[in-house]
Structures are given as structure tokens and as C-alpha cells.
Write an enzyme that holds these catalytic residues in place. Structure first.
Site, PDB file in Angstrom:
ATOM      1  N   HIS A  29       0.838  -1.212   0.000  1.00 25.83           N
ATOM      2  CA  HIS A  29       0.000   0.000   0.000  1.00 25.83           C
ATOM      3  C   HIS A  29       0.868   1.257   0.000  1.00 25.83           C
ATOM      4  O   HIS A  29       0.583   2.235  -0.704  1.00 25.83           O
ATOM      5  CB  HIS A  29      -0.881   0.055   1.255  1.00 25.83           C
ATOM      6  CG  HIS A  29      -1.835  -1.080   1.413  1.00 25.83           C
ATOM      7  ND1 HIS A  29      -1.665  -2.060   2.353  1.00 25.83           N
ATOM      8  CD2 HIS A  29      -2.986  -1.379   0.750  1.00 25.83           C
ATOM      9  CE1 HIS A  29      -2.676  -2.925   2.274  1.00 25.83           C
ATOM     10  NE2 HIS A  29      -3.487  -2.538   1.314  1.00 25.83           N
ATOM     11  N   ASP A  86      -3.472  -7.765  -6.792  1.00 27.36           N
ATOM     12  CA  ASP A  86      -4.858  -8.131  -7.098  1.00 27.36           C
ATOM     13  C   ASP A  86      -5.065  -7.959  -8.596  1.00 27.36           C
ATOM     14  O   ASP A  86      -5.753  -7.040  -9.049  1.00 27.36           O
ATOM     15  CB  ASP A  86      -5.822  -7.265  -6.284  1.00 27.36           C
ATOM     16  CG  ASP A  86      -5.662  -7.492  -4.790  1.00 27.36           C
ATOM     17  OD1 ASP A  86      -5.910  -8.616  -4.334  1.00 27.36           O
ATOM     18  OD2 ASP A  86      -5.253  -6.556  -4.081  1.00 27.36           O
TER      19      ASP A  86
END
Lengths: 280, 280
Positions: free
Chosen positions: B36, B150
Site C-alpha cells: 500500500h 490483485d
């Protein structure tokens, strides 16, 4: 007024007006009538730039519906839109809106899309919300204008905007009628003279129910029967639905205790007409 | 850095930065890790305002999945996000994102959401696209940053943005890994020491397939078998899927002739891990 078919050109053209311009948007399927023009005039009076789109959206027509025969007349529409104050007429091909392989849909689920027109046109509102969402993304309007004539469409679009936190204000505009009361619709051209005459019963039956409601009748069953019985006096009228629902949620009600929507859809030959009245 | 829970306050705060500011957006479910932070750093380096959202989105978890137990730690996240360059941390309640009665969904239909994670998590991507669409509407970013970890989510979101003509650029960022190769994931905290050791097989098996492909093997069946056989050497590994697909469309392929995605999902106890590698 500029006529633009391409999304990038549309965005560049809007940007060329400069920053902080209020953008009003009137999405239509064309074959403009006074109802559309009232939306364009209102948009033009409230914004710096008025964009009108004409797009007969294939995804909101079901199999056997009137996509192929839906009336089209760009030259006339362009003249009318410009006269009403449009700055830009956006007239894209289907391939411009739906790129090859497009398979993303926006759908408002629940009763609001299942009743009324949603019951006889099961995929209709999924097509409507998908194309309106897409057009909002393309145009980025501050305000978008819709007619109260398509009352359910208006309720569904308001709900989509609220649920997805879209940054646009939906402005509802009243139904425009012929002097004899028939609600304006691009589909009215499909009526033959006898159907046209009998179609008057829609607004008449709705008015009859409103008058009865004004005298104190709040029973939905009774008011619906008044409308149906009225429409059924016309031999060419084939009722699709007659319903009275909560105005905001379109949920079923038994008594009118808050603003309600009385709405009808009736076929005359190949032409399906809708009309409605707000009881508030 | 400001922490904001309310949509109107968020919009006002962004507006207060002034006009023509480039807005970068990093949507997350929190419990931030270096993956992140690499997104936030990149967003911060490319934009005037960097907005990070933390929202564990209920609609993308299925029944029996780990919504309740998904790790959460706002204080730590706030410290890390600020350190990586975030200007605003958006931390809404579920009720803020989904107003009472909300029932509008955005769905990418077709193979792209049916394969890989879509096959074992049937409503997952409908929840992802709905919340990402909504967050884009709220934040109005110019660029939004997603991890290649992802991979399917990234492909689905890119397709949604393209299909609906959303005005945002999707920036894909590479997978960040532990020094031993394990792909960073908020879910890694669920692994016990033995599972953690065996989980290394994901990146090892993917690398083994890549090395074989680099020597000229393009047969997808053979490359998939190499990955599966590798993972199956670990007794605690329970394969959900192993697949190799076209990188852009996620369509099935027999031979690798264009960029391909090798992707795996494997359970270790209650923890489901995913990993992937691009063959290009």
C-alpha cells in the site's frame, strides 16, 4: 450550436468554454417535442453550457420492442435544440458509447425497477441506468434535466445518483401536454387518427381519479378502478398497467397518506403510451 | 494529514486546496503494508493532493468469508499513510458509503469476473466495482492507484472505467514482496509460523513456471502443472485455483503468444492467499 459525435471532441469542446462553467445536460432519444424543448430551455436558463444528447440506446429496448422503428430526424432535432438554447448536440454512434466488448452495467435493484414499466420491460431500466451513468461520466454535468412524464425513470435515476454518490443534481420538469391533454411523446406519431382520439382517455382517466381524491377518496383500490374503468371504455385501449404508488419509493400503498404517483401504460395498436399524475 | 469520515467534509476539504489540483487516490481496506505504501508514495509523487481511503467493504465479502476478522488498525494506518505522503485519510462508516435502502450495483459481466477469484467468490467483484465506482464518484480523482497483486481486480476495474467512460486514469503498481519472496498482504498476519514458511511456495512455484517459459515452454497445460505440482509439495497448501490467462482480457489460452497472467489462490488454514506473475 455544435453537433459532435465523438467523446474526446465533446470533452475538449466543453473544456474550451473555460473553467467553472455550469454544465446543464439534457439526455434524449431524439425526435424532440415541446416536452424536450422545455427541458432544454430550463437547462439553458440555469447553466453556462447546455449539452443535449440524442442517443437511441439499444440496451434499454427489449427483443420485439420498437428500437428499429423508434422515430429519428436529426436535422429537425438540431434546429429545435438550437432554438431552445442548446450549445452542443452530442449525437454518438452506439459503438462510441459502448466500446467493443463492453459488458459493464449499472443496475438499481429492488421494487423501484420491478414495478410499472419494469414488469413488462424487464431489462429496460438496467439499460437506462447504464447509459445515463455513462453519459454523466462523459459530460460531467452539474445539473441534468428529466421529464416527469417518465416518472419511474426519474425515480430510478435519482436513486442511482444518490446510491452511487454521483456529483450531479437531477432536475425534474413537469409533463408537457397537447391542448387536449395528451402527454407529449415521440411515440405519439405512431398513433392513427382514431387511436389518437381514444388516447385522450389516459389523461382524462387520471384526472378523474385526481378529482375523486381531491374530494377525500384515499382508497387506492377504488382510485385505480376509476382509472381502469375509464380507460376500458375505449375499445382500442389495451392496458399494460394502472397503478398508484408512493411517489418517492414507488412502493405499494393501500391508502394515499403521502405524495403518490398514479401511473398508466396503455397500448394502442403497436404504440405503447405512458402517462401519470402526482397526487400531493 | 486530515482524517475524514464524512463525504461532504471530504469534498469541501479537497475543494479548499483550490482549483486545478491533481488528485491522486489510493483506495484500500486498511491494515497497510509496504505494498500500500508504495502506492501512496507513487500517488504523492505524481499529484497535488493524495487521498487514501480505508474502507473494509462489506459487499465484496461473501457469507462465511473474513469480513468480521479482516485485520483493522486505524492508528497504525494513519501513521503509515501520513509517512508515505497521504494528505487526506478518508475513513467512512458503511452507512456513509451505502445510504439506507441503497440498492444500486455496478457489475462487469462476462468471463473477466467469472474466472480465478470470481469462481470461488461469486459476488466479490460486483462488490468491488460498486464500491470503487462509488469512491471514484466521491473523490473525483485524476489518477487512482492499484497493486498488481490483485491482478484480476485491476483488470476488472480497468474494464469498468473503460466501459463506463469514467474520467480517471488507473495506475498499476508492481507487487511488493518480503525479502524471501512472499507477496505482501494484510491477510499474511493470519498465517502461523509453519503456514508462513510453506506459503513461500506460491512465489517459488510461479517463478519456476516463469523460468521454464523463458527457456521456451509456451504450453499452458505444462506450465500450470509445474505450478500446481510445486504448491502440492506443501502439505498445508490447499489450492483454490492455478491458472494462466491472457493478461488483458483474462480469457483462456492454450499457448502463451501474448502477455499472460499466471495466477494462484491457495488456502493455508483459514487464510486464503493470492499471488501472480506476468509472463511478457
Amino acid at each position: 450550436m455544435k453537433i459532435i459525435k465523438n467523446i474526446d471532441i465533446l470533452r475538449n469542446t466543453i473544456n474550451e468554454y473555460g473553467e467553472n462553467k455550469a454544465i446543464g445536460f439534457v439526455p434524449t432519444m431524439g425526435f424532440l417535442h415541446e416536452g424536450h424543448l422545455s427541458l432544454i430551455e430550463k437547462a439553458s436558463s440555469e447553466n453556462d453550457i447546455t449539452v443535449v444528447s440524442i442517443f437511441v440506446n439499444p440496451t434499454q429496448f427489449g427483443p420485439g420492442e420498437d428500437f428499429e422503428t423508434y422515430p429519428r430526424d436529426l436535422d429537425r432535432d438540431a434546429r429545435l435544440a438550437e432554438g431552445a438554447g442548446a450549445d452542443i448536440l452530442f449525437f454518438p454512434d452506439a459503438r462510441e458509447i459502448y466500446p467493443i466488448g463492453a459488458s459493464t452495467f449499472v443496475e438499481v435493484e429492488g421494487a423501484i425497477t420491478k414495478k410499472l414499466c419494469g414488469s413488462s420491460r424487464p431489462a429496460h431500466f438496467k439499460g437506462v441506468t447504464t447509459v445515463v451513468n455513462t453519459l454523466f461520466n462523459i459530460v460531467s454535468p452539474h445539473k441534468a434535466y428529466f421529464g416527469q412524464k417518465d416518472a419511474q425513470q426519474l425515480a430510478v435515476i435519482k436513486k442511482m445518483v444518490r446510491d452511487l454518490h454521483m456529483q450531479v443534481t437531477i432536475v425534474a420538469c413537469p409533463i408537457v401536454r397537447e391542448t387536449d391533454g395528451l402527454a407529449l411523446s415521440s411515440r405519439n406519431v405512431g398513433l392513427n387518427p382514431e387511436e389518437r382520439k381514444q388516447a385522450l382517455i389516459l389523461s382524462q382517466a387520471l384526472n378523474r381519479a385526481r378529482n375523486l381524491w381531491k374530494t377525500g377518496e384515499t382508497d387506492v383500490k377504488i382510485l385505480k378502478a376509476v382509472i381502469s374503468d375509464g380507460i376500458n371504455t375505449m375499445p382500442l385501449a389495451d392496458i399494460d398497467y394502472v397503478d398508484i404508488l408512493d411517489f418517492n419509493t414507488l412502493e405499494a400503498i393501500k391508502k394515499i397518506e403521502a405524495p403518490a404517483l398514479a401511473a398508466v401504460a396503455v397500448r394502442f395498436g403497436d404504440t405503447r403510451l405512458i402517462d401519470n399524475i402526482i397526487l400531493e
